[in-house]
Design a protein around this motif. Structure first.
Motif, short mmCIF file in Angstrom:
data_model
loop_
_atom_site.label_atom_id
_atom_site.label_comp_id
_atom_site.label_asym_id
_atom_site.label_seq_id
_atom_site.Cartn_x
_atom_site.Cartn_y
_atom_site.Cartn_z
N LYS A 192 41.06 38.45 34.07
CA LYS A 192 41.09 39.89 33.84
C LYS A 192 40.30 40.66 34.91
O LYS A 192 39.29 40.17 35.41
CB LYS A 192 40.50 40.22 32.46
CG LYS A 192 41.32 39.66 31.30
CD LYS A 192 42.68 40.33 31.22
CE LYS A 192 43.47 39.88 30.00
NZ LYS A 192 44.78 40.55 29.93
N PRO A 193 40.74 41.87 35.26
CA PRO A 193 40.03 42.67 36.27
C PRO A 193 38.62 43.06 35.81
O PRO A 193 37.73 43.24 36.63
CB PRO A 193 40.92 43.89 36.46
CG PRO A 193 41.77 43.97 35.22
CD PRO A 193 41.98 42.55 34.80
N SER A 263 40.42 34.69 42.80
CA SER A 263 41.68 33.97 42.98
C SER A 263 42.79 34.54 42.11
O SER A 263 43.98 34.32 42.39
CB SER A 263 41.48 32.48 42.65
OG SER A 263 41.23 32.28 41.26
N HIS A 264 42.44 35.27 41.06
CA HIS A 264 43.44 35.88 40.18
C HIS A 264 43.69 37.35 40.52
O HIS A 264 44.53 37.99 39.87
CB HIS A 264 42.98 35.77 38.72
CG HIS A 264 42.95 34.36 38.21
ND1 HIS A 264 44.08 33.67 37.84
CD2 HIS A 264 41.89 33.51 38.04
CE1 HIS A 264 43.73 32.45 37.44
NE2 HIS A 264 42.41 32.33 37.54
N ALA A 265 42.98 37.88 41.52
CA ALA A 265 43.15 39.28 41.89
C ALA A 265 44.39 39.45 42.76
O ALA A 265 44.74 38.56 43.54
CB ALA A 265 41.92 39.78 42.63
N PRO A 266 45.09 40.59 42.66
CA PRO A 266 46.25 40.84 43.52
C PRO A 266 45.81 40.99 44.97
O PRO A 266 44.67 41.35 45.26
CB PRO A 266 46.82 42.15 42.96
CG PRO A 266 45.67 42.82 42.29
CD PRO A 266 44.82 41.71 41.74
N ALA A 275 45.89 49.11 37.62
CA ALA A 275 47.10 48.39 37.22
C ALA A 275 48.27 48.70 38.16
O ALA A 275 49.20 47.90 38.28
CB ALA A 275 47.47 48.77 35.79
N ARG A 276 48.20 49.83 38.85
CA ARG A 276 49.25 50.21 39.80
C ARG A 276 48.95 49.74 41.22
O ARG A 276 49.66 50.09 42.16
CB ARG A 276 49.42 51.73 39.79
CG ARG A 276 49.91 52.27 38.44
CD ARG A 276 50.13 53.76 38.51
NE ARG A 276 50.65 54.29 37.24
CZ ARG A 276 50.94 55.57 37.02
NH1 ARG A 276 50.77 56.45 38.01
NH2 ARG A 276 51.40 55.97 35.85
N GLY A 277 47.87 48.98 41.37
CA GLY A 277 47.55 48.43 42.68
C GLY A 277 46.82 49.37 43.61
O GLY A 277 46.75 49.12 44.81
#
Length: 372
Positions: A192-193, A263-266, A275-277
């Protein structure tokens, strides 16, 4: 107004120099749609020129700003001060905070003459504020008046006579306990962020204004995570993809958790995104993270509290005040020295019985005596 970063000088907008047939040069303010305004034949960084420039520029923008500025007024001094090298050399966040106070000062006292300013006027201005805001306003008055005296706009500094408001002692933002950090990790999985935000701030001890800008491009070839602090402008380098210093060896687990969260981050220029980057803003981030902490059952704690927690962890691990300051980016050692002193007391009180036992030696008659 723009800054020339190469020379660290202030460039004034709409300044035009006209050379007459006889070779004489005249300086004007040339705002599109307005008549030329003659400016003094003085150096552009002088108080005389800046005062005349700011008054002319403000007059040209009266319709937009809704405030008339007369030469020699406090409002004119405020405009000139914000164009000065002293003001432009401050950190971005400091300038933003001070502009708010300067705008309110101009609203109330702008039409008054700067030469008529007295300590009683400043005291009246800050008297209507609570202690902490009052001291912040006083600091802005002090900065303005010090610049005005240095620029020979006033003979004496009236703000020097104004005393700070008394404030209740406070430790500020409360650090997170180990139990609260564990509770946050238990509630928010590493995917999660919210968890990434917590691990990033806890490892780097970065302020919210810096954490939202940190990304993979700030990792150097030799494994340092380096970034320039927005508040102070100084650069901080924290061990990242490299061996940890001896005092931080037991913190490897914290770094591993940060790596797992990353490692899970965009893929993005910054690690903390919406959430929109899109990169998170500082103001939105603070409230978003406070909600994440509340969801994990942690009340009254902020992202800044994690910064304190890292400083405390470093102190308890045996880092010196200078090592802590190098990691956290503190400009003053006074605060980090408090962490060191508290850690020293803990180490003394946590020593084992074996460490507390006094060594003994035998005397000639066979009796044992304590070796002081």
């Amino acid at each position: 107004m723009r800054r020339n970063h190469a020379g660290n000088a202030v460039r004034l907008k709409h300044v035009k120099i006209i050379t007459k047939p006889n070779g004489r040069r005249f300086t004007y303010l040339a705002v599109p749609g307005h008549k030329l305004v003659r400016l003094p034949d003085a150096p552009k960084d002088s108080a005389e020129f800046l005062m005349a420039y700011s008054a002319a520029l403000a007059a040209a923008k009266t319709d937009k700003q809704g405030r008339k500025v007369a030469t020699g007024s406090i409002a004119a001094a405020i405009v000139s001060y914000q164009l000065s090298a002293e003001f432009c050399g401050m950190a971005i966040t400091t300038r933003q905070q001070r502009r708010g106070h300067l705008s309110k000062i101009a609203d109330t006292w702008g039409t008054a003459r700067l030469s008529d300013l007295r300590a009683s006027h400043i005291e009246a201005d800050i008297a209507k504020l609570q202690p902490h805001p009052a001291n912040n306003r006083r600091k802005v008055w002090r900065s303005l008046c010090v610049w005005a005296k240095k620029s020979r706009l006033i003979a004496n500094d009236p703000s020097a006579e104004v005393e700070k408001a008394k404030t209740a002692k406070s430790d500020g933002f409360k650090p997170w306990t180990n139990e609260e950090i564990a509770a946050f990790r238990e509630h928010w999985p590493v995917t999660k962020p919210q968890r990434l935000a917590m691990e990033l701030i806890y490892w780097t001890a970065a302020r919210a204004s810096d954490s939202v800008r940190i990304g993979p491009g700030m990792v150097t070839k030799d494994g340092w995570l380096s970034f320039r602090q927005r508040k102070t402008g100084s650069e901080v380098s924290i061990p990242f993809n490299r061996a940890l210093p001896d005092f931080a060896l037991d913190m490897q687990a914290d770094l591993d958790l940060l790596m797992a969260a990353i490692s899970h981050a965009p893929r993005h220029m910054t690690w903390l995104v919406t959430a929109r980057g899109k990169p998170r803003s500082e103001k939105a981030f603070s409230s978003w993270f406070a909600e994440a902490a509340a969801d994990a059952g942690i009340a009254g704690k902020s992202a800044h509290g994690l910064r304190k927690s890292r400083a405390m962890a470093l102190a308890e691990a045996g880092a010196t005040a200078h090592q802590i300051a190098a990691w956290t980016g503190h400009e003053s050692l006074s605060e980090v020295q408090r962490y060191s002193k508290a850690a020293d007391r803990k180490r003394i009180l946590s020593s084992t019985n074996k460490e507390q036992n006094l060594e003994t030696i035998s005397t000639k008659n066979g009796n044992l005596s304590a070796n002081a």
